[in-house]
Motif scaffolding. Structure first.
Motif, PDB file in Angstrom:
ATOM      1  N   UNK A 515       0.831  -1.196   0.000  1.00  0.00           N
ATOM      2  CA  UNK A 515       0.000   0.000   0.000  1.00  0.00           C
ATOM      3  C   UNK A 515       0.867   1.248   0.000  1.00  0.00           C
ATOM      4  N   UNK A 516       0.295   2.336  -0.500  1.00  0.00           N
ATOM      5  CA  UNK A 516       1.000   3.609  -0.578  1.00  0.00           C
ATOM      6  C   UNK A 516       0.079   4.759  -0.228  1.00  0.00           C
ATOM      7  N   UNK A 517       0.683   5.903   0.091  1.00  0.00           N
ATOM      8  CA  UNK A 517      -0.080   7.077   0.539  1.00  0.00           C
ATOM      9  C   UNK A 517       0.737   8.325   0.264  1.00  0.00           C
ATOM     10  N   UNK A 518       0.051   9.453   0.111  1.00  0.00           N
ATOM     11  CA  UNK A 518       0.717  10.757   0.072  1.00  0.00           C
ATOM     12  C   UNK A 518      -0.132  11.748   0.850  1.00  0.00           C
ATOM     13  N   UNK A 519       0.475  12.815   1.374  1.00  0.00           N
ATOM     14  CA  UNK A 519      -0.267  13.730   2.242  1.00  0.00           C
ATOM     15  C   UNK A 519      -1.353  14.512   1.511  1.00  0.00           C
ATOM     16  N   UNK A 520      -2.344  14.928   2.280  1.00  0.00           N
ATOM     17  CA  UNK A 520      -3.323  15.894   1.809  1.00  0.00           C
ATOM     18  C   UNK A 520      -2.819  17.298   2.094  1.00  0.00           C
ATOM     19  N   UNK A 521      -3.746  18.252   2.200  1.00  0.00           N
ATOM     20  CA  UNK A 521      -3.286  19.612   2.434  1.00  0.00           C
ATOM     21  C   UNK A 521      -4.386  20.633   2.459  1.00  0.00           C
ATOM     22  N   UNK A 522      -3.989  21.862   2.169  1.00  0.00           N
ATOM     23  CA  UNK A 522      -4.873  23.025   2.225  1.00  0.00           C
ATOM     24  C   UNK A 522      -4.766  23.779   0.906  1.00  0.00           C
TER      25      UNK A 522
END
Length: 756
Positions: A515-522
């Motif tokens: 599995x992989x992920x990257x950050x969210x934000x504003x």
């Protein structure tokens, strides 16, 4: 005997290997210089092919991972001298040049705005883009020179359980040559080239390795300077070859080994470039620019790092700390916007005059990004038992950005000082992203042939974004208001499982779920609805099965994999109607299914054929749920801006001219299929990108001892002017003003290398 790695093979003849300069990807290149000396040749005279993708030295054909490794010699033969050209080195890797702000790396068609989906490592240091005013750090990957590198490794699939930077869809590792503690070396190269209907360019590069204290202290210094020729003409301003670029830089690596089991490396890198954008309005025709303003761009990168490696009896400790600073600034012409919208009002009216008075002008975006990273990991175990790695990662990226509307000189189109009366509008942004992660992975050999791997990663990020309109300009959407200050944070887990079976010495089977992920934000967007101001991380699960095999005494090497990626909560770029600024939102699920193949055939000594290819079908699995998007995608829509099909092919033949001289001929072909730029073909911003084929040739002669070489090359032999990037936006002056970028025209050049 021939040794292979799934992309190329190399004849065992030492002389022929020097002739071809065709080192197999990752050939005899362990991460440490001593490992190179120890592993360069096996007992039968064949080459040992080593990569360090698993945080330990492994034969690439016995590495249960979809990986392509490319040696420095092969990069040179392929004409790859910077990271932007790596797409033709690996299946499943796409490198797209952006209109203004750098490039975007994509692996297995996992492409979207936001943080990078592919981790880029400059040696041990992760390289992050600038998030800018659009929060799109993944689209601003800097160009990195590839001189004096050991190899490049392209790892396909999530890598978060072994690497500090999460690497959601894969990782690209640029591994540098390290100082040699006892050998003095000097390498000098030079190149001159000319572009069809364009200018003449040149570049020089040099490396010197100096031992200071035998067996203990050495320094390796690299420097380069390049003048890239222009080929776009501005017929409005009467300027030719306006997109030329100058760049220079270098790096220093100091290696200190106070004890046989302790190595400390100090690293400093500087790379500066100044030039002009190479886009044009599509309607004007290839390489014809009609903008009223010049479009300068500058990119100044510095990286400082220190690496400590301590080899204890039971494990190896590696600690890497780095500080990176990027000062990036670009301007693009906005004159067409003010003239097009002003024309909607009666000539001479106050609104008409207000619009027209702001042309010529540019959108100017200075971006200062500072990033501090720390990675500490420990690895240990035995080859026939448990091998393990555990680590901690910390990153703090701070960005200070401005979005300016500034006047340009009506005479020559130069950008006037961005201050006082020349500053027509300004928006200021501060963006701070902090990430922490703990990761671990272990491989247990159940039998000498059968191994299982398990890994996990815990991540946490915090993001805070501040914004303010300091100089209002209602025409472009800079509306006066109170400063904003918003935050978002998230944490979670990632996992990996792998099983591999070495069925025979020449056949490896493996299966992986990761599995992989990257950050969210504003989103820092003026007047954006509250529901769109923040967005969450997106995640994926990658399932793959692969085989690595060699047949007929390594005359045929075939590596292949099939995979499925389930992508959830995907981040999507959007634009609200009649606005000039984009945003990022979470909207729905997608799935990518595909296969990748790498084949090498060596019918006779000195002659090699290589073909690698990928077919990837990436689609939405449901209607995009965020109805604030303009023309949201529907179930079955293709993921935009990525080709379904790519193929890379090469043929090379080398022979001995005399006892002291050798020669080689090489041809490369790269093709990618067509695509669209938006999910929905009914989207008013939708644009079609045609298929693209590039052919290059190279002929060279060299000394049999590897001390010198002379080569001539032709890139883009067919002089294809295929458009590789299109962009539409209101700020460009209406939907008919499509900004485009085409292939670099046919380029012919000569290069020379001398080793001392």
């Amino acid at each position: 005997m021939l040794s292979t790695n799934g992309m190329f093979t190399r004849a065992s003849s030492t002389a022929l290997a020097a002739v071809l300069a065709f080192a197999t990807p990752g050939l005899a290149l362990a991460q440490d210089a001593d490992a190179l000396e120890a592993n360069s040749v096996d007992e039968e005279g064949g080459d040992v092919i080593v990569v360090t993708a698993l945080r330990r030295s492994t034969n690439v054909q016995e590495t249960p991972l979809a990986i392509t490794a490319v040696s420095a010699a092969q990069l040179s033969q392929m004409g790859i001298n910077d990271s932007n050209a790596l797409a033709k080195a690996s299946p499943g890797l796409i490198v797209r040049e952006g209109g203004f702000s750098g490039t975007r790396l994509t692996i297995r068609n996992i492409r979207a705005a936001g943080e990078a989906t592919v981790g880029l490592y400059f040696d041990e240091t992760p390289v992050q883009g600038s998030s800018g005013t659009a929060s799109d750090a993944g689209g601003t990957t800097p160009d990195i020179r590839l001189f004096d590198v050991e190899r490049v490794e392209v790892l396909r699939g999530p890598q978060g359980t072994l690497y500090g930077s999460s690497s959601m869809a894969g990782a690209v590792r640029l591994i540098l040559n390290k100082p040699q503690l006892n050998d003095t070396e000097l390498v000098v190269t030079g190149q001159v080239s000319g572009v069809e209907d364009g200018g003449v360019g040149f570049e020089t590069q040099a490396m010197i390795n100096l031992p200071i204290i035998a067996d203990m202290l050495a320094v390796r210094i690299v420097g380069f300077q390049r003048e890239r020729p222009g080929y776009v003409d501005n017929i409005r301003l009467g300027r030719s070859n306006i997109n030329s670029q100058s760049s220079e830089g270098g790096r220093i690596i100091v290696r200190f080994r106070p004890a046989s089991n302790l190595t400390i490396d100090g690293f400093a890198s500087l790379q500066n470039s100044d030039g002009f954008l190479n886009d044009y309005f599509l309607a004007a025709g290839p390489y014809i620019n009609t903008f009223e303003s010049q479009q300068p761009v500058s990119d100044k990168n510095t990286i400082y790092s220190g690496t400590l490696t301590w080899d204890a009896d039971f494990a190896t400790l590696t600690v890497v700390g780095a500080h990176a600073k990027r000062n990036f600034n670009y301007s693009f012409d906005t004159s067409a916007f003010f003239r097009a919208f002003g024309a909607n009002f009666p000539v001479g009216s106050p609104t008409y005059n207000a619009f027209m008075s702001q042309a010529p002008s540019v959108a100017n975006s200075p971006q200062l990004t500072k990033t501090d990273t720390l990675e500490a990991r420990i690895s240990g175990g035995s080859e026939q038992g448990l091998q393990w790695t555990a680590g901690y990662f910390y990153s703090d990226r701070k960005g200070d950005f401005a979005s300016n509307i500034a006047r340009s000189n009506p005479g020559d189109g130069s950008v006037l000082p961005v201050a006082g009366a020349n500053l027509l509008g300004q928006r200021l942004i501060e963006d701070d992203l902090k990430q922490q992660a703990g990761f671990a992975e272990g491989t247990f050999a159940i039998t000498p042939e059968l191994s299982v791997t398990a890994g996990a990663r815990y991540f946490h990020y915090e993001r805070r974004v501040k914004g303010a309109v300091s100089v209002p300009n209602a025409f472009v959407g800079f509306i006066a208001g109170a400063p904003t200050d918003q935050s978002s944070s998230e944490n979670g887990w990632l996992y990996k499982a792998n099983i591999s079976y070495q069925a025979t010495p020449d056949l490896l089977l493996y299966a992986t779920a990761s599995s992989g992920q990257r950050p969210g934000g504003v989103n820092q967007n003026v007047s954006l609805p509250a529901v769109l101001q923040t967005y969450s991380s997106d995640q994926l699960w990658n399932y793959e099965f692969g085989v690595k095999t060699s047949l007929f005494d390594d005359l045929l090497v075939l590596n292949a994999d099939v995979f499925q990626i389930d992508w959830s909560n995907m981040q999507t770029s959007g634009t609200l109607p009649n606005t000039n600024f984009g945003f990022i939102a979470n909207a729905g699920r997608a799935r990518a299914r595909g296969m990748e193949v790498e084949t090498t055939i060596t019918p006779v000594a000195g002659l090699q054929f290589q073909i690698s290819s990928s077919y990837i079908d990436a689609k939405l699995r449901e209607d995009q749920s965020n109805q604030s998007l303009l023309a949201p995608g529907l179930k079955g829509d293709d993921i935009p801006s990525v080709p379904k099909f790519t193929i890379q092919g090469a043929a090379q033949y080398g022979w001995e001219l005399s006892g002291a001289t050798t020669a080689s001929l090489r041809a490369d072909v790269y093709h990618q299929s067509s695509t669209w730029t938006e999910f929905r073909h009914t989207n008013v911003f939708q644009r079609f990108l045609p298929s693209n084929t590039l052919v290059s040739l190279r002929a060279s002669v060299a000394g049999s001892d590897g001390g010198w070489s002379i080569g001539v090359f032709v890139n883009n032999l067919l002089n294809s002017d295929t458009v590789v990037s299109k962009a539409s936006a209101n700020i460009f002056g209406g939907l008919n003003n499509v900004r485009a970028i085409s292939n670099v025209p046919r380029t012919i050049g000569l290069d020379v290398t001398k080793r001392f």
